[in-house]
Design an enzyme around this catalytic site. Structure first.
Site, PDB file in Angstrom:
ATOM      1  N   PRO A   1       1.145  -1.167  -0.100  1.00 37.90           N
ATOM      2  CA  PRO A   1      -0.218   0.296   0.027  1.00 37.90           C
ATOM      3  C   PRO A   1       0.813   1.598  -0.170  1.00 37.90           C
ATOM      4  CG  PRO A   1      -0.238  -1.025   2.441  1.00 37.90           C
ATOM      5  CD  PRO A   1       1.048  -1.537   1.263  1.00 37.90           C
ATOM      6  N   CYS A   2       1.550   1.404  -1.111  1.00 42.15           N
ATOM      7  CA  CYS A   2       2.270   2.614  -1.055  1.00 42.15           C
ATOM      8  C   CYS A   2       1.664   4.048  -1.822  1.00 42.15           C
ATOM      9  CB  CYS A   2       3.010   2.571  -2.214  1.00 42.15           C
ATOM     10  SG  CYS A   2       2.620   2.828  -3.545  1.00 42.15           S
ATOM     11  N   HIS A   3       0.209   4.123  -1.253  1.00 41.10           N
ATOM     12  CA  HIS A   3      -0.701   4.902  -1.789  1.00 41.10           C
ATOM     13  C   HIS A   3      -1.058   5.578  -0.085  1.00 41.10           C
ATOM     14  CE1 HIS A   3      -3.951   1.121  -0.643  1.00 41.10           C
ATOM     15  NE2 HIS A   3      -4.104   1.563  -0.307  1.00 41.10           N
TER      16      HIS A   3
END
Length: 161
Positions: free
Chosen positions: A126-128
Site C-alpha cells: 500500500p504505497c498509497h
C-alpha cells in the site's frame, strides 16, 4: 510470466505471478485491454483477485499475507516494501516513518519515495498510504497519480488533510 486481467468496481486491473509469488499488480487503467497471452490464474491468485475486488468495493482487505516474489529487487527496496505492508487500511505513515522502520535516518525519506515509486504491486503493497510528513499527498506512480492515491485513501477511510 503468467498474467491475467480482471474487472473491479474501479475498472480493469492486471496481475502477474511466478511460482514464488506475485510479481506485478496494476491498478485500473482506462487504456488497459485484454491480451492474447493471458493465463488462467491458479487458485491462490484467484483468491487474491477476489480480495482485490472486495477491497475496491469497500470491504477493506489487508494484503500483508500475500506471497510476493521480491527475488530480483534490491535489498533496500524490499525492506521499504515490507515496512509499507505493515501500514494497515485506514492509516497512513510518512516517508520518514518508513525510513525509521527500516533503521534509516530521516534523510532516507527521498530514497524511500524512490523505492515506493518502483513498487511492482501498488494497492497490495500500500504505497498509497505513505504521505509527506505534513500529511500532504505526494507523488503516486499509478494511473491517475495523486488523485488515485487520494481516492484509495478515502475508500479506506483514512483521515485526509
Amino acid at each position: 510470466m503468467p498474467h491475467a486481467t480482471f474487472s473491479t468496481p474501479l475498472g480493469t486491473c492486471a496481475i502477474a505471478w511466478s511460482d514464488a509469488g506475485l510479481t506485478r499488480f496494476l491498478l485500473p487503467d482506462p487504456d488497459r485491454g485484454r491480451s492474447d497471452t493471458e493465463a488462467t490464474p491458479p487458485a491462490w491468485v484467484a483468491t487474491i483477485i477476489e480480495r482485490v475486488r472486495n477491497h475496491l468495493a469497500g470491504d477493506m482487505q489487508d494484503f500483508c499475507d500475500v506471497p510476493f516474489d521480491f527475488g530480483r529487487m534490491p535489498a533496500f527496496n524490499r525492506s521499504v516494501l515490507e515496512a509499507t505492508l505493515r501500514v494497515k487500511p485506514g492509516h497512513t505513515a510518512s516517508y520518514g516513518e518508513i525510513a525509521a522502520a527500516i533503521g534509516e535516518a530521516p534523510a532516507a525519506s527521498r530514497a524511500v519515495g524512490g523505492a515506493l515509486g518502483s513498487n511492482p504491486c501498488p494497492l497490495l503493497i500500500p504505497c498509497h498510504r505513505i504521505v509527506a510528513a505534513s500529511g500532504n499527498m505526494t507523488g503516486f506512480s499509478g494511473p491517475g497519480g495523486v488523485a488515485t492515491k487520494a481516492r484509495l485513501l478515502a475508500l479506506e477511510g483514512a483521515q485526509l488533510l
